[in-house]
Design a protein around this motif. Structure first.
Motif, PDB file in Angstrom:
ATOM      1  N   HIS A 245      -2.069  -3.999   5.190  1.00 30.36           N
ATOM      2  CA  HIS A 245      -1.878  -3.774   6.352  1.00 30.36           C
ATOM      3  C   HIS A 245      -3.166  -3.275   7.205  1.00 30.36           C
ATOM      4  O   HIS A 245      -4.326  -2.883   6.637  1.00 30.36           O
ATOM      5  CB  HIS A 245      -1.034  -2.537   6.480  1.00 30.36           C
ATOM      6  CG  HIS A 245      -1.632  -0.930   5.667  1.00 30.36           C
ATOM      7  ND1 HIS A 245      -1.980  -0.134   6.603  1.00 30.36           N
ATOM      8  CD2 HIS A 245      -1.734  -0.689   4.542  1.00 30.36           C
ATOM      9  CE1 HIS A 245      -2.616   0.694   5.962  1.00 30.36           C
ATOM     10  NE2 HIS A 245      -2.323   0.405   4.289  1.00 30.36           N
TER      11      HIS A 245
ATOM     12  N   CYS B  23      -6.138   0.009   7.097  1.00 28.54           N
ATOM     13  CA  CYS B  23      -6.032   0.719   5.621  1.00 28.54           C
ATOM     14  C   CYS B  23      -7.140   1.531   5.305  1.00 28.54           C
ATOM     15  O   CYS B  23      -8.301   1.111   5.727  1.00 28.54           O
ATOM     16  CB  CYS B  23      -5.837  -0.566   4.861  1.00 28.54           C
ATOM     17  SG  CYS B  23      -5.290  -0.140   3.025  1.00 28.54           S
TER      18      CYS B  23
ATOM     19  N   CYS C  63       0.902  -1.135  -0.088  1.00 25.57           N
ATOM     20  CA  CYS C  63      -0.214  -0.117   0.228  1.00 25.57           C
ATOM     21  C   CYS C  63       0.805   1.214   0.148  1.00 25.57           C
ATOM     22  O   CYS C  63       1.949   1.419   0.475  1.00 25.57           O
ATOM     23  CB  CYS C  63      -1.116  -0.012   1.403  1.00 25.57           C
ATOM     24  SG  CYS C  63      -2.172   1.414   1.319  1.00 25.57           S
TER      25      CYS C  63
HETATM   26 ZN   LIG Z   1      -3.427   0.956   2.996  1.00 22.67          ZN
END
Ligand SMILES: [Zn+2]
Length: 171
Positions: free
Chosen positions: A90, A93, A38
């Motif tokens: 993660h 998020c 991410c």
């Molecule tokens: Zn994220």
């Protein structure tokens, strides 16, 4: 100092810290793997996973989406020789916090009619459940004809915990 001035000044000390070997690394990643993760500002993939300069491709986007990363992964595998993919999503998020309808409403409100029209058919790839999203992305890569066989066999999926800095394997 402005934001950009700060970046340029930080870069001066970074560039002077690079060793000769770091400055002459080959283009293909030395350890032949790619990490899809991410764009979240709290993630530092290189530090968190011990990835050294020249080791790997780190492909980042909103949510660490394998689907969104496929263009880069194809280039990574077909032209630059990577053979392994690791997906790392993660906790906490942002992609867990909205739906496509939500973001489209925000776009319409902030950017107006043309933008609303432009985003009509778009999928911003939010997900309602974290570990399911990791499993779905791994499955997406395993079933994509654009992913090489070695990567299909070895693809793994992790959750990084922003609260602890630890990763745990999901797939
Ligand atoms: Zn994220």
């Amino acid at each position: 100092m402005s934001l950009v001035d700060n970046l340029v000044s930080a870069n001066e000390s970074y560039s002077s810290s690079l060793s000769d070997s770091e400055k002459s690394l080959p283009l293909p990643p030395g350890k032949k793997y790619a990490v899809v993760t991410c764009m979240d500002a709290r993630l530092h993939p290189a530090k968190a996973l011990g990835i050294n300069l020249g080791d790997a491709h780190i492909i980042r986007n909103a949510g660490g989406s394998a689907q969104d990363a496929l263009r880069s992964l194809t280039i990574s595998q077909q032209l630059l020789g990577t053979e392994v993919v690791v997906v790392v999503k993660h906790t906490d998020c942002g992609m867990l916090t909205f739906t496509n309808a939500d973001i489209k409403a925000v776009i319409a409100r902030n950017l107006g009619e043309d933008a609303a029209h432009e985003s009509e058919g778009a999928d911003y790839l939010p997900f309602p459940e974290l570990e399911d999203a990791v499993r779905e992305d791994v499955q997406f890569l395993k079933s994509s004809p654009l992913v090489c066989d070695k990567a299909k066999q070895s693809v793994s999926g992790f959750v990084y915990e922003v609260e602890t800095g630890r990763v745990r394997r999901v797939v």
